[in-house]
Write an enzyme that holds these catalytic residues in place. Structure first.
Site, PDB file in Angstrom:
ATOM      1  N   CYS A  15       8.478 -12.412  32.779  1.00  0.00           N
ATOM      2  CA  CYS A  15       8.306 -11.128  32.095  1.00  0.00           C
ATOM      3  C   CYS A  15       8.281  -9.995  33.102  1.00  0.00           C
ATOM      4  O   CYS A  15       7.268  -9.326  33.240  1.00  0.00           O
ATOM      5  CB  CYS A  15       7.029 -11.106  31.283  1.00  0.00           C
ATOM      6  N   SER A  71      -1.878 -13.946  27.871  1.00  0.00           N
ATOM      7  CA  SER A  71      -2.309 -15.338  27.957  1.00  0.00           C
ATOM      8  C   SER A  71      -3.766 -15.464  28.375  1.00  0.00           C
ATOM      9  O   SER A  71      -4.387 -16.500  28.162  1.00  0.00           O
ATOM     10  CB  SER A  71      -1.403 -16.132  28.904  1.00  0.00           C
ATOM     11  N   GLU A  80       6.476 -21.449  33.862  1.00  0.00           N
ATOM     12  CA  GLU A  80       5.525 -20.557  34.503  1.00  0.00           C
ATOM     13  C   GLU A  80       4.070 -20.940  34.360  1.00  0.00           C
ATOM     14  O   GLU A  80       3.444 -20.697  33.342  1.00  0.00           O
ATOM     15  CB  GLU A  80       5.697 -19.154  33.925  1.00  0.00           C
ATOM     16  N   ARG A 133       4.573 -11.647  24.486  1.00  0.00           N
ATOM     17  CA  ARG A 133       3.431 -12.533  24.255  1.00  0.00           C
ATOM     18  C   ARG A 133       2.197 -11.814  23.747  1.00  0.00           C
ATOM     19  O   ARG A 133       1.177 -12.431  23.535  1.00  0.00           O
ATOM     20  CB  ARG A 133       3.107 -13.297  25.542  1.00  0.00           C
ATOM     21  N   CYS A 172       5.025 -12.042  37.432  1.00  0.00           N
ATOM     22  CA  CYS A 172       5.543 -13.136  36.631  1.00  0.00           C
ATOM     23  C   CYS A 172       7.045 -13.145  36.715  1.00  0.00           C
ATOM     24  O   CYS A 172       7.671 -12.107  36.757  1.00  0.00           O
ATOM     25  CB  CYS A 172       5.114 -12.940  35.182  1.00  0.00           C
ATOM     26  N   HIS A 201       5.299  -5.952  33.036  1.00  0.00           N
ATOM     27  CA  HIS A 201       4.269  -5.486  33.963  1.00  0.00           C
ATOM     28  C   HIS A 201       4.672  -4.179  34.639  1.00  0.00           C
ATOM     29  O   HIS A 201       3.812  -3.431  35.096  1.00  0.00           O
ATOM     30  CB  HIS A 201       3.939  -6.573  34.992  1.00  0.00           C
ATOM     31  N   CYS A 217       2.042 -18.385  28.915  1.00  0.00           N
ATOM     32  CA  CYS A 217       2.716 -18.076  30.167  1.00  0.00           C
ATOM     33  C   CYS A 217       1.627 -17.678  31.126  1.00  0.00           C
ATOM     34  O   CYS A 217       1.033 -16.628  30.995  1.00  0.00           O
ATOM     35  CB  CYS A 217       3.690 -16.922  29.996  1.00  0.00           C
ATOM     36  N   CYS A 264       1.091 -15.106  35.321  1.00  0.00           N
ATOM     37  CA  CYS A 264       0.407 -13.850  35.573  1.00  0.00           C
ATOM     38  C   CYS A 264      -1.086 -13.987  35.310  1.00  0.00           C
ATOM     39  O   CYS A 264      -1.883 -13.181  35.756  1.00  0.00           O
ATOM     40  CB  CYS A 264       1.015 -12.729  34.752  1.00  0.00           C
TER      41      CYS A 264
END
Lengths: 159, 570
Positions: free
Chosen positions: B64, B505, B14, B482, B61, B68, B549, B552
């Site tokens: 994940c 991220s 990703e 994450r 994403c 979200h 990642c 997103c």
């Protein structure tokens, strides 16, 4: 015999979503015989591995940059497939190529592997397919239906 | 002599991350983190029905999906002051809890292990000695000589195909790989087992989410899954028993495979407990409410902040102190690029002035990333399992304290070792173990509710937009695998007026801010030793320890070529 039709792409990124949109259309229009599974794979990578287990024939639908004109259709099979996805560093980075490699390491390799690809016109944050890819949808679906027919799949028009 | 190198792309999944690093005397002296592709996902949401937002954010994403949905729904519920029923809270905790466990296991074995484990070396392992090793560290039943011999055969057959997929660009044979061949073989065997394990575990999402991938049951006000012991279509006693079996399976793998492997691998790399520390500021939003009051004190993982590695001073989080800068990011703010904006007032206007690809290096004196720079009180913050575990460790969570002390004791290191690349990787294992155990408790509570005739999963009081105020705003926090994930929403006249997501991220991978303070990735890389500039495995270790990642955080427009590294002597 087990058949998996896997549509890939990010639903928020217009032409990248062509695989996802094709799965939606197939679901709306047809009822296929029981051995066929239609899956909207989104941009999931290794999470899709379980779907490959026991699959003898795999048909992937995705946007692929083959250097053609927007909306051009491609049919790839066998060894052409990992090569076509090799340079695709998209959100599917841990995607098709890696998925197939790991499936191979696990011992779940489909006997037959076909990709129906569409050349994207644009990959932007938008919900609509571009006009060129919208036009390509009908021939794309026809190609998929013909492929499934060749594999002996029966279908009915959805009510 | 000083050399500059670029590693691009660096994520195994990703997204698209690029690191440029300055190397002098075998060490990194400066580093820049960049994401080289644009995103503008929030723009899609303006003008839509807030109750639908999660259907879109779920597609931010591919890895994940649930996180979200969760943050989006919480933001809307916060804006509209909706309290969810107890069963909805428990089902959400279970979905998120199992997501954390699954994600951490997959990260360790399938994304991060390759930085520590040399797959090719596994081919020269002695299966009998591997069996002895495996039995010395765990009671896990799959540990016979025959078993490891069979795994070795599979690796050989795979290597013979020449199609190595994710293993293609690794640095096999690098001098920084330190595990004996037998430990490598054991790790590869568990790599394969983890794939089988994951297949079972994600069935829980298929039940609680009605569908996997892309769960369907999230709903503003609760969960769209009925609880009823007597109905076939609802979450009934049979399904709860089945989930219980899967949760046990999930926990056993973490207890008997993941944690022993983590400890075994870590014992060979203890020097990495002094490398990769970074900014030393940690932010956890906290998560997993223990009741449905909505209060911060109800969170199982507490909300809090640690500054400058000072474990004696746990601070509370003031959401209004979060801002995002674009001084070094390819965006413009209407009011000037040197001012930080709170997410309620966030803007996403692209302004690319970087080089035209292909290029050798970015101009890191100006804008150099598509990721913004989030700051808390103008300070860069690390988020993720390490932040979550540190805050819980000093915030009085006895389960976390117990497991952290056990891991530190096993490795013979003090709490200071946590501020490192190894600490980040270990904290992820701790988090997985805590979650794997807690999930079973939440399932039991759900069964108890059902036994007492409590079936409600949805609060429909505010479902009708006519009941909403003309203007409302709220935020949804979630501790995703994450780390700290936040969605901010402004609702006007029943529609979304503004929407911003600040993802983990972004916190970790963001570039410098107007004060020139390095982001967490950048800071963590400074001081890292590099054995071979042509093969900067050490950069991958530290960056992967954050579990990057970026799908997103940004989106990749296209990808030509697979060139991984570029080096130039300056």
């Amino acid at each position: 015999m087990s058949i998996l039709v896997l549509g890939l792409g990010n639903a928020l990124m217009n032409d990248d979503a062509v695989g996802v949109r094709a799965i939606e259309e197939l679901r709306l229009r047809f009822a296929f015989s029981a051995e066929v599974q239609l899956v909207d794979g989104g941009t999931l990578g290794l999470d899709l591995l379980p779907f490959l287990e026991g699959v003898e024939r795999l048909l992937i639908i995705d946007a692929i940059d083959m250097g053609g004109a927007p909306g051009d259709l491609f049919r790839l099979e066998g060894d052409e497939v990992p090569r076509a996805f090799a340079s695709k560093l998209s959100v599917h980075q841990m995607g098709v190529q890696d998925l197939l490699a790991v499936a191979e390491l696990q011992g779940h390799v489909p006997r037959e592997l076909v990709v129906h690809g569409v050349q994207p016109a644009s990959i932007e944050m938008e919900m609509q397919l571009s006009p060129a890819v919208t036009t390509a949808m009908e021939p794309l679906l026809a190609g998929i239906v013909a492929e499934l027919e060749r594999w002996g799949v029966r279908r009915q028009q959805a009510a | 002599m000083s050399k500059r190198i670029a590693v691009d792309p660096i994520t195994r999944i990703e997204g698209h991350l690029r690191i440029e690093a300055q190397i002098e005397g075998g060490k990194i002296t400066n580093a820049w983190s960049s994401s080289t592709a644009f995103r503008g996902i929030e723009a899609i949401l303006k003008g839509r029905d807030p109750r639908d937002a999660h259907h879109f954010t779920q597609r931010f994403c591919g890895v994940c999906t649930t996180v979200h949905s969760m943050a989006s729904i919480r933001a809307v519920e916060d804006a509209l002051k909706i309290q969810i029923p107890d069963n909805a809270r428990l089902i959400r905790n279970l979905i998120m809890g199992i997501q954390n466990v699954q994600d951490h296991v997959i990260h360790f074995y399938h994304l991060h292990a390759l930085d520590w484990v040399d797959i090719v070396s596994a081919l020269s392992a002695d299966p009998a000695k591997t069996s002895q090793l495996a039995q010395s560290i765990s009671d896990w039943p799959k540990s016979s000589t025959t078993y490891f011999k069979a795994v070795q055969g599979r690796i050989q057959a795979f290597v013979n195909t020449g199609r190595l997929g994710p293993f293609q660009n690794a640095y096999w044979g690098h001098s920084a790989y330190r595990l004996p061949a037998e430990a490598n073989l054991m790790a590869v065997a568990h790599y394969l087992e983890a794939l089988e394990w994951q297949k079972e575990v994600i069935k829980i999402h298929a039940i609680l989410g009605s569908k996997n991938p892309h769960p369907q049951t999230f709903l503003v006000g609760g969960m769209a899954i009925p609880v009823d012991p007597d109905s076939q279509n609802a979450l009934n006693a049979d399904k709860i028993a089945y989930i219980g079996k899967l949760l046990k399976q999930a926990r056993l793998f973490v207890e008997q495979v993941y944690i022993p492997d983590l400890l075994a691998v870590a014992s060979f790399y203890k020097d990495w407990a002094a490398i990769g520390g970074g900014v030393g500021n940690y932010l956890s939003y906290g998560d997993f409410p223990m009741d449905n009051s909505g209060s911060v004190s109800s969170l199982y993982f507490p909300r809090g902040i640690i500054m400058g590695k000072d474990l004696a001073n746990l601070m509370t989080v003031d959401e209004s102190k979060i801002t995002e800068y674009v001084t070094n990011s390819w965006y413009s703010y209407a009011g000037g690029d040197n001012k930080g904006l709170h997410p309620y007032d966030g803007e996403t206007t692209p302004n690319y002035n970087g080089p035209k690809p292909p290029y050798e290096f970015l101009d890191t004196n100006g804008k150099y990333s598509w990721v913004k720079s989030p700051r808390y009180n103008d300070q860069p913050m690390e988020v993720g399992p390490l932040a979550r575990i540190l805050v819980a460790y000093v915030g009085g969570n006895p389960d976390v304290k117990g497991v952290v002390d056990f891991v530190l004791g096993k490795l013979g290191v003090g709490a200071g070792a946590l501020f490192s690349t190894l600490g980040r990787t270990a904290a992820r294992g701790v988090d997985a173990l805590i979650m794997a155990r807690k999930n079973e408790v939440w399932l039991q509570q759900l069964a108890d509710n059902m036994g007492r005739g409590i079936y409600e999963t949805f609060n429909k009081e505010k479902w009708d937009p006519a009941t909403w105020p003309k203007e409302a705003r709220g935020f949804g926090f979630h501790e995703a695998p994450r780390g700290a994930l936040g969605h901010w929403i402004r609702i006007e006249n029943q529609k979304i007026a503004n929407y911003q997501a600040v993802v983990p991220s972004t916190w970790n991978a963001g570039p410098r801010d107007p004060k020139g303070q390095l982001g967490p990735y950048e800071s963590a890389l400074v001081g890292t030793p590099i054995a071979d500039e042509q093969k900067p495995l050490e950069i991958l270790r530290t960056i992967h320890s954050f579990d990057p990642c970026l799908a997103c955080a940004v989106h990749v427009l296209d990808g030509q070529g697979t060139e991984i590294i570029r080096i130039k002597a300056l």
